[in-house]
Scaffold this active site. Sequence first.
Site, PDB file in Angstrom:
ATOM      1  N   TRP A 148       0.826  -1.210   0.000  1.00 34.17           N
ATOM      2  CA  TRP A 148       0.000   0.000   0.000  1.00 34.17           C
ATOM      3  C   TRP A 148       0.860   1.259   0.000  1.00 34.17           C
ATOM      4  O   TRP A 148       0.507   2.248  -0.681  1.00 34.17           O
ATOM      5  CB  TRP A 148      -0.959  -0.020   1.193  1.00 34.17           C
TER       6      TRP A 148
ATOM      7  N   LYS B  27     -11.831  -1.850   8.269  1.00 32.27           N
ATOM      8  CA  LYS B  27     -11.046  -2.810   9.045  1.00 32.27           C
ATOM      9  C   LYS B  27     -11.527  -2.860  10.498  1.00 32.27           C
ATOM     10  O   LYS B  27     -11.926  -3.895  10.999  1.00 32.27           O
ATOM     11  CB  LYS B  27      -9.561  -2.432   9.035  1.00 32.27           C
TER      12      LYS B  27
ATOM     13  N   ASP C 223      -1.143   6.633   6.682  1.00 32.87           N
ATOM     14  CA  ASP C 223      -2.280   5.782   6.335  1.00 32.87           C
ATOM     15  C   ASP C 223      -2.450   4.792   7.483  1.00 32.87           C
ATOM     16  O   ASP C 223      -1.668   3.869   7.644  1.00 32.87           O
ATOM     17  CB  ASP C 223      -1.995   5.061   5.016  1.00 32.87           C
TER      18      ASP C 223
END
Length: 357
Positions: A100, A193, A169
């Site tokens: 990511w 999540k 992030d």
Amino acid sequence: MKRVYNFNAGPSAMPLEVLQEVQAEFLDFQHTGMSIVEISHRSAAYQAMQDDVKATLRRFLSIPDGYAVIFMQGGGSMQFVMHAANFLKRKGGYINTGVWSDKAMKAAQFFGTTYEVASSKGDGFTYIPSPDTFSVQDGTDYVYITSNNTIHGTEWQTYPSFDVPLFCDMSSDFLSRPFDVSNFDFVYAGAQKNVGPAGVVVGIIKEELLKQARTDLPDMLKYQTYVDKDSTYNTPPVFGIYFVGKVLHWLEDHGGLAAMASRNKEKADLVYSVLDSSDGFYRGHARKDSRSRMNVTFNLPSPELEAEFAAKAAEKGLIGLKGHRSIGGCRASLYNAVTLEGCQALADFMETFRQNH
């Protein structure tokens, strides 16, 4: 009703109590006679709900004055673009710890020069680089990190600090443990999540940072738009924001972030202990000093055994244990709503599977 033990990496397990509460009021939100998915985002009922979510988040994280809380759409992938669109003018520095952060760095290259402050890519992203390997170049606009790496199973144990703005992030470990907001200039988290359904991104951004943002952008790409319009420049992800609020109150009812961090450590220790005592049958992907409490990644002696492991686990109601397609293996995601009971069931299954093979 049959509920399984859900170890999916995202969208992922949500607290059962929250799901039941949402179900109970789904047809009539706050006595409006309408569902939460029907009410106007310009209504007083919606505004009161969003204000409560923001106030609860501020209280929960002790967000200091000078930071704005915003809600956005587009997931983490849109943030890969937006952070650079707003703030990349000279150079963007990235600590590359997984897929990511790698994608964020590549997306940002559309707007300017990017480089690696540090990276574990050469070693298969098995660890978080140590501060003595960091190299921040002159003219760097910001340093960007990913707090937890779902695919590779690594997580920052302590956060770094720099003389330039720090972006993070936090999509996959947001609200799983306490952290000091003032150490960061911009934090964002896709909700799917730990804190809600897919469709909403929570952002916490330093207002002083916004003074440095580019202005020659479409309104929808400007963070300032979301601050100025209180996240309602266009129709916000109403249901997602509402659900985040429910989870925040659930977290408060269950002892807050310190209690959640302790519980998450206990859950992760259960699973990692099986890996560490398996005489190599289970091989963890992450180095021990970089292990994630959210995503336990591991391999078995062969791809065939890994496939059998996931299939047999599913028969026992242990769902979502197949590893990410990019690296294979197996993965157990232990987000906030995953219960200690579920982790014990997984640990027991892993031990039985090892003994049988």
